[in-house]
Design a protein around this motif. Structure first.
Motif, mmCIF file in Angstrom:
data_model
loop_
_atom_site.group_PDB
_atom_site.id
_atom_site.type_symbol
_atom_site.label_atom_id
_atom_site.label_comp_id
_atom_site.label_asym_id
_atom_site.label_seq_id
_atom_site.Cartn_x
_atom_site.Cartn_y
_atom_site.Cartn_z
ATOM 1 N N MET A 1 1.019 -0.934 0.043
ATOM 2 C CA MET A 1 0.184 -0.494 0.001
ATOM 3 C C MET A 1 0.695 1.462 -0.046
ATOM 4 O O MET A 1 1.860 1.345 0.889
ATOM 5 N N THR A 2 0.926 1.985 -0.837
ATOM 6 C CA THR A 2 1.837 2.813 -1.151
ATOM 7 C C THR A 2 1.396 4.085 0.265
ATOM 8 O O THR A 2 0.555 4.669 0.830
ATOM 9 N N PRO A 3 2.094 4.165 0.547
ATOM 10 C CA PRO A 3 2.540 5.371 2.074
ATOM 11 C C PRO A 3 1.760 7.040 1.279
ATOM 12 O O PRO A 3 1.918 6.995 0.566
ATOM 13 N N LYS A 4 0.475 7.855 2.303
ATOM 14 C CA LYS A 4 -0.173 8.241 2.044
ATOM 15 C C LYS A 4 0.900 9.571 2.302
ATOM 16 O O LYS A 4 2.023 10.184 2.884
ATOM 17 N N PRO A 5 0.903 10.467 1.588
ATOM 18 C CA PRO A 5 1.203 11.986 1.253
ATOM 19 C C PRO A 5 1.784 12.872 2.365
ATOM 20 O O PRO A 5 2.779 12.580 2.683
ATOM 21 N N LEU A 6 0.793 12.617 3.318
ATOM 22 C CA LEU A 6 1.202 14.026 4.337
ATOM 23 C C LEU A 6 1.792 12.213 5.526
ATOM 24 O O LEU A 6 1.548 11.982 7.004
ATOM 25 N N ASP A 7 2.723 10.979 5.324
ATOM 26 C CA ASP A 7 2.818 10.154 6.381
ATOM 27 C C ASP A 7 4.237 10.810 6.670
ATOM 28 O O ASP A 7 4.838 11.764 5.617
ATOM 29 N N TYR A 8 4.764 10.417 7.884
ATOM 30 C CA TYR A 8 5.690 11.451 8.060
ATOM 31 C C TYR A 8 7.259 10.906 7.070
ATOM 32 O O TYR A 8 8.338 12.086 7.317
ATOM 33 N N GLU A 9 6.995 9.895 7.578
ATOM 34 C CA GLU A 9 8.363 9.384 6.141
ATOM 35 C C GLU A 9 8.624 10.472 5.218
ATOM 36 O O GLU A 9 9.630 10.363 4.404
ATOM 37 N N PHE B 308 -11.996 10.267 -5.160
ATOM 38 C CA PHE B 308 -10.528 10.393 -6.840
ATOM 39 C C PHE B 308 -9.478 10.763 -5.146
ATOM 40 O O PHE B 308 -8.768 9.754 -5.415
ATOM 41 N N CYS B 309 -9.686 11.403 -4.366
ATOM 42 C CA CYS B 309 -8.555 11.665 -3.670
ATOM 43 C C CYS B 309 -7.986 10.527 -2.976
ATOM 44 O O CYS B 309 -6.971 10.363 -2.559
ATOM 45 N N LYS B 310 -9.017 10.115 -2.192
ATOM 46 C CA LYS B 310 -8.904 8.921 -0.906
ATOM 47 C C LYS B 310 -8.815 7.730 -1.851
ATOM 48 O O LYS B 310 -7.089 6.837 -1.325
ATOM 49 N N LYS B 311 -8.517 7.689 -3.595
ATOM 50 C CA LYS B 311 -8.438 6.527 -3.991
ATOM 51 C C LYS B 311 -7.036 7.132 -4.267
ATOM 52 O O LYS B 311 -5.586 5.584 -4.010
ATOM 53 N N GLU B 312 -6.417 7.465 -4.605
ATOM 54 C CA GLU B 312 -5.890 7.790 -5.221
ATOM 55 C C GLU B 312 -4.135 8.542 -4.371
ATOM 56 O O GLU B 312 -2.976 8.628 -4.573
ATOM 57 N N MET B 343 -19.925 11.843 3.225
ATOM 58 C CA MET B 343 -19.794 10.418 2.451
ATOM 59 C C MET B 343 -19.483 9.331 3.569
ATOM 60 O O MET B 343 -18.825 8.313 3.069
ATOM 61 N N GLY B 344 -18.788 9.349 4.907
ATOM 62 C CA GLY B 344 -18.061 8.496 6.135
ATOM 63 C C GLY B 344 -16.917 8.264 6.160
ATOM 64 O O GLY B 344 -16.333 7.740 6.707
ATOM 65 N N TYR B 345 -16.814 9.496 5.387
ATOM 66 C CA TYR B 345 -14.864 9.333 5.356
ATOM 67 C C TYR B 345 -14.531 10.540 6.639
ATOM 68 O O TYR B 345 -14.986 11.645 7.081
ATOM 69 N N GLY B 346 -13.925 10.400 7.272
ATOM 70 C CA GLY B 346 -12.762 10.635 8.356
ATOM 71 C C GLY B 346 -11.777 10.806 8.237
ATOM 72 O O GLY B 346 -10.903 10.748 7.155
ATOM 73 N N GLU B 347 -11.422 10.314 9.539
ATOM 74 C CA GLU B 347 -9.182 11.068 9.843
ATOM 75 C C GLU B 347 -8.769 10.081 8.825
ATOM 76 O O GLU B 347 -8.038 10.395 8.262
ATOM 77 N N LYS B 348 -8.904 8.807 8.568
ATOM 78 C CA LYS B 348 -8.537 7.642 8.189
ATOM 79 C C LYS B 348 -8.234 7.475 7.302
ATOM 80 O O LYS B 348 -7.557 6.884 5.946
ATOM 81 N N ASP B 349 -9.551 8.290 6.476
ATOM 82 C CA ASP B 349 -9.235 8.065 5.156
ATOM 83 C C ASP B 349 -9.325 8.588 4.028
ATOM 84 O O ASP B 349 -8.643 8.958 2.824
ATOM 85 N N ILE B 350 -9.159 10.367 4.772
ATOM 86 C CA ILE B 350 -8.936 11.671 3.907
ATOM 87 C C ILE B 350 -8.302 12.589 4.826
ATOM 88 O O ILE B 350 -8.172 13.129 5.196
ATOM 89 N N SER B 351 -6.823 12.745 3.659
ATOM 90 C CA SER B 351 -6.158 14.047 4.414
ATOM 91 C C SER B 351 -6.283 15.752 3.346
ATOM 92 O O SER B 351 -6.606 15.405 2.193
ATOM 93 N N LEU B 352 -7.191 16.111 4.363
ATOM 94 C CA LEU B 352 -7.501 17.252 4.161
ATOM 95 C C LEU B 352 -7.390 18.652 4.825
ATOM 96 O O LEU B 352 -7.375 18.909 5.873
ATOM 97 N N VAL B 353 -6.539 19.431 3.962
ATOM 98 C CA VAL B 353 -6.775 20.694 4.371
ATOM 99 C C VAL B 353 -7.663 22.185 3.709
ATOM 100 O O VAL B 353 -7.677 22.141 2.790
#
Lengths: 481, 543
Positions: A1-9, B308-312, B343-353
């Motif tokens: 699984m690709t690390p998410k962009p905002l992972d610390y690493e 899309f953001c979640k998937k990619e 959509m039921g997406y929380g902290e673990k699902d998507i990084s959002l600013v």
């Protein structure tokens, strides 16, 4: 699984390298303890109003009127605001096109830059060009902008005094440059040692570093020393010989607590030296409304002045400044008021002078109280705070204390400062946050707690320190007093 | 690019040793996009920069230093310049009008180039300014005379805010994320807006939204191999910030034919294209409502983007500074956080600013530099790094922090100031809506001009279908056709707009951005002058 962009690493490595101890481990621990109900005395940052220093009245009156210009038309306004504050508010509003709520020129309002230029001209005796003065949201932003302009990659080195205010080390890390340290001589009142500086430069160059700039903080932070004219002259000659731009952090220029060495700006000395130096040496000077006797940290007002920079360079710096659109306008007005305060004859003059003097005289007394207080403690020696806002005592920890620190997984000065915090609530910054010679430990505290609280604070410190030293040593300690 | 800089240094040093001035490559920073971006930024006083006239200074002792400050390559590439020819020229004309009145076919310069409402006569919200003035000068709060000058609820709000500030010291550095109590108020405002909880610890108050954008770019960009997806057309803060931080801009085109629609298929295509070139695409910037394009995204569209953001695995950078500027009944603002949570997406699902500002909306307080970013969906150690970077600058200006809390928590029904507040707010917003419509209709009435509706924000971005003759004339004058048109418009009418190249556009298409901000009573004159100019322009250049 690709690390998410905002992972610390996968964060930008330069960000991870940044350290800024002033709001680091000690401060965070102090904030935790405060939440738990412990009384904390925050002496970790030069933040006068947070420790009870009152704002000067006149500037607050002027800015309040600028915020609410409809007051100026109200017949009752004179009940609350003196006439000179009212006319000064009109003066600053007339400089804007749309009041405080409009973006100004990215370099700051021309009218205020002119006031800054006039101030510099009067202070130094040499005219200053408003076009070469850029206002910024605090001096720190200006420092960051200039360092960003200089640093191309890790092969660019910036000479930084050790100990230094860690804005410099943090910014150099952030922009991927190299910090080239030069040590201040504690035994010589934190003086400059040009032999050491030359060695540092040579060592850096032999590693392939191009040394581009030299930072000087005068009066010093955390060290408080005030440079003599001869010192500054030597510095400028050095920069001339070595082709360095001098970055003169002069934010504490109003905080002088001895009479032998009043503040003289690097620019004045440069021009005193005449050509070729006065035309060749490149200089950027920084100032702020956060220090002095104003202490208006929260306004984020500051400026930098450029000397002998080619116009194309100035244009590039302007371009980068424009990305931030404009510095905040109220902060600009505070700056204008600072460089152009009430004059004799103005209605508010006497009160202004009285308030200003009270702050400065008290700071002078507190500088002495703290220095003496530290020097009366076991294993503590402390140079006099000649200027700025800090005391930087040397703490000579016994070997057993250093061992205990190692066992606790902490640097020795951090260990000591955490102990001090837990025992007394005094929140300082360990010397390692500023840089120090190997094995020589310090802490930085401000001289800002209220004068009436000082005796108790120093007594509390001495009690902790002397007990700590007692605990960790068998032989007699060293004390300067 | 770094090699380029070192080469340049070597040339300069070698040149100085040979006692000749080495010609450095001319890096004309006034490309049309730079110029346009510059105009978007406002008045300038400096002439264009050229690189060949920088003075290399002779080294005295050592081989490898140069006395002048050389620029990092990133600074050179960054094209958020303030030297927009259009704006410089406008300023020169303005000077001329003062010294030689009647020398031009117009009486005044009308700056329609920058989203700076209060510089064009928009009034600040009275309640906000009352509270700010009292917070700036709290010693009058105790005085009885103050009640004669300030409304009671402004006084009460000032007390309440000051109680949130340790020691009531508004002149002290605050917590590096901003005063806790104000962040609580903002979080409450966000929750009330969205119907989903918000956390004060997720909020970072900044000197305007722009520094927050820079902070995120700093975190996300490691090298030129890191890409950030940006809409084209876009507000040039993004392109400038990406360049300044050494990253790569990955463009995705908005669809003019569908009202500047954001098509996920287009984004996906650009993403895959970038990845195939070895770019690690880290984030996508979405500006909603759009700048310069003014579209308000439909909910369905927003859901697609979130998915899309979640998937990619992309960070969603949601520029929502125009959230209060909505001019159509069939659309409303939905924050991306609200959409994601619904959509039921929380902290673990998507990084959002999410970025918000005090500069826009109905309050228009550009000069205060107030704003925040709300950051959700990332780990504690990343949050620590963001805090650390924020702490180096200590804190944002307190007055701006207070204003941000007022914007997210304005007077409510029943408050003493509510009636006048709502009248001021609605007055400004309805006027903006009318001006948006009037200018949109005006642009659409011009021959060869099509203009999408400004559903939100503060701008119109009409498209110029220019006759071939005009395009050739522009070429001969060595400027882009939209810059050519904009310059002619300025010379004939005093109206300053920004050529579309500053924002990006599909190659071969031409636009300009015009704000809707001149006061309503000036709009008819603007429209008639515009029409007259355009007719004569088309007459001159018709095929």
């Amino acid at each position: 699984m690709t690390p998410k962009p905002l992972d610390y690493e996968s964060l930008n490595e330069n960000v991870k390298k940044v350290a800024y101890a002033v709001r680091g481990e000690l401060y965070l621990r102090a904030a935790e303890l405060q939440k738990e109900g412990k009384k904390i005395i925050f002496t970790n940052v030069g933040n006068p109003h947070a420790l009870g220093q009152k704002p000067l009245t006149f500037p607050r009156q002027v800015v309040a009127l600028c915020q609410a210009p409809f007051l100026l038309d109200d017949p009752n306004v004179g009940l609350l605001f003196p006439a000179d504050a009212i006319s000064r508010a009109r003066h600053y509003l007339s400089m804007t096109s749309g009041g405080l709520g409009a973006y100004s020129d990215s370099r700051g309002l021309p009218g205020i830059r002119k006031e800054v230029a006039d101030f510099i001209g009067k202070r130094d005796g040499y005219p200053s060009d408003p076009e070469l003065i850029f206002l910024t949201d605090g001096a720190s932003k200006g420092v960051m902008q200039i360092l960003n302009t200089i640093i191309r990659d890790e092969n660019d080195g910036i000479l930084v005094p050790v100990p230094q205010y860690p804005l410099y080390s943090a910014t150099i890390s952030l922009y991927g440059g190299s910090l080239v340290p030069y040590f201040l001589e504690e035994e010589a009142n934190w003086g400059l040692d040009f032999y050491n500086i030359r060695q540092s430069v040579a060592a850096a160059r032999s590693r392939g570093i191009t040394v581009r700039a030299m930072v000087i903080i005068n009066p010093g932070n955390p060290t408080g020393q005030c440079l003599s004219e001869a010192n500054i002259r030597e510095l400028l000659e050095f920069c001339f010989q070595e082709n360095l731009v001098l970055l003169a952090d002069e934010v504490y220029q109003q905080n002088i607590y001895q009479d032998e060495r009043p503040f003289v700006s690097a620019r004045k000395i440069l021009f005193d030296m005449g050509p070729p130096m006065s035309k060749e040496v490149q200089l950027v000077s920084f100032h702020t409304v956060s220090k002095g006797y104003w202490g208006e940290c929260g306004q984020r007002g500051g400026y930098f002045e450029m000397t002998n920079l080619p116009s194309q360079t100035v244009d590039e710096i302007y371009k980068v400044a424009s990305i931030s659109l404009s510095p905040n306008v109220p902060g600009q007005i505070f700056l204008g008021l600072m460089v152009n305060p009430p004059k004799p004859g103005d209605i508010s003059y006497l009160k202004f002078v009285q308030e200003s003097k009270a702050v400065l005289e008290s700071l002078r007394r507190r500088a002495q109280i703290m220095t003496d207080g530290f020097n009366s403690c076991r294993n503590v020696v402390c140079n006099f705070t000649e200027g700025a806002m800090y005391s930087f005592p040397q703490i000579r920890l016994p070997p057993k204390a250093i061992e205990a620190a190692r066992k606790a997984g902490k640097a020795p000065d951090v260990f000591y400062c955490l102990g001090l915090l837990e025992a007394t609530g005094i929140s300082t910054v360990p010397g390692s946050g500023f840089g120090q010679k190997e094995g020589v430990l310090h802490l930085r505290t401000t001289i800002l707690p209220a004068e009436e609280d000082m005796p108790a604070i120093m007594a509390s410190f001495r009690k902790f320190n002397d007990e700590f030293m007692e605990q960790y040593e068998n032989c007699r300690g060293y004390s300067r007093m | 690019m770094r090699r380029f800089a070192t080469e340049k240094v070597k040339k300069l040093i070698l040149g100085s040793f040979l006692s000749t001035r080495s010609p450095a490559p001319s890096s004309q920073l006034c490309s049309s996009s730079a110029a346009a971006a510059a105009s978007a930024m406002g008045p300038t006083q400096s002439p264009p920069v050229t690189f060949d006239s920088i003075n290399p200074k002779v080294l005295k002792l050592l081989l490898y230093t140069c006395t002048l400050l050389l620029f990092i390559i990133q600074v050179l590439k960054c094209e958020y310049a303030v030297r927009g020819e259009i704006v410089s020229h406008a300023q020169r004309l303005q000077q001329e009008l003062q010294t030689k009145p009647g020398s031009r076919p117009f009486d005044e310069i009308l700056y329609c180039n920058i989203g700076n409402p209060q510089s064009l006569g928009q009034q600040p919200i009275t309640f906000f300014r009352e509270v700010l003035a009292l917070c700036d000068h709290p010693s009058i709060l105790d005085k009885s005379e103050t009640h004669a000058l300030f409304s009671a609820d402004a006084i009460a709000r000032a007390w309440q805010i000051l109680d949130l500030i340790p020691g009531r010291a508004g002149g002290a550095y605050s917590h590096s994320q901003g005063i806790k109590g104000l962040r609580d108020a903002i979080a409450a405002g966000i929750a009330a807006r969205d119907g989903f909880p918000a956390n004060a610890d997720d909020i970072f108050l900044t000197d305007g939204a722009s520094p927050a954008v820079h902070m995120m770019m700093q975190l996300l960009i490691r090298s030129e191999k890191d890409g950030i997806l940006c809409p084209i057309p876009q507000y040039p803060l993004y392109s400038a910030s990406i360049a300044l931080h050494g990253g790569s801009l990955v463009p995705y085109y908005l669809n003019e034919a569908t009202g500047w629609g954001l098509e996920v298929s287009e984004v996906k295509k650009q993403l895959e294209d970038a990845r195939s070139k070895g770019i690690a695409v880290r984030a996508i910037a979405v500006i909603n409502p759009g700048n310069p394009t003014g579209q308000v995204l439909a909910e369905e569209n927003q859901r697609e983007i979130v998915e899309f953001c979640k998937k990619e695995g992309l960070v969603l950078l949601a520029d929502e500074v125009y959230q209060e500027n909505i001019y159509v009944d069939n659309k409303k603002f939905n924050s991306f956080k609200k959409i994601a949570r619904s959509m039921g997406y929380g902290e673990k699902d998507i990084s959002l600013v999410s970025f918000q500002s005090v500069s826009k909306g109905y309050h228009g307080e550009c000069g205060k530099r107030g704003g925040y970013m709300e950051v959700t969906g990332f780990s504690a150690d990343v949050r620590e790094q963001i805090y650390k970077v924020a702490s180096v600058n200590l804190c944002s200006n307190i007055s701006g922090q207070i204003l941000a809390s007022l914007v997210m928590n304005p007077p409510k029904v029943g408050d003493e100031s509510y009636e006048s507040f709502i009248a001021e707010k609605n007055g400004i917003l309805s006027s903006l809506a009318r001006r948006a419509k009037a200018l949109e209709d005006a642009f659409n009435s011009l021959e060869g001009v099509t203009c999408n509706k400004a559903e939100g924000a503060m701008y119109l971005f009409p498209r110029l279908h220019l006759p071939q003759k005009a395009i050739e004339a522009a070429k001969a004058a060595n400027v882009a056709p939209d810059a050519f048109y904009a310059r002619r418009l300025l010379d004939a009418t005093g109206i300053v707009v920004v050529p579309g190249s500053g924002f990006g556009q599909v190659p071969g298409t031409w636009h300009f951005r015009c704000t809707i901000l001149p006061q309503e009573d000036k709009i008819p004159a603007i429209i008639s002058r515009l029409k007259a100019f355009h007719e004569s322009f088309m007459e001159e250049f018709h095929d």
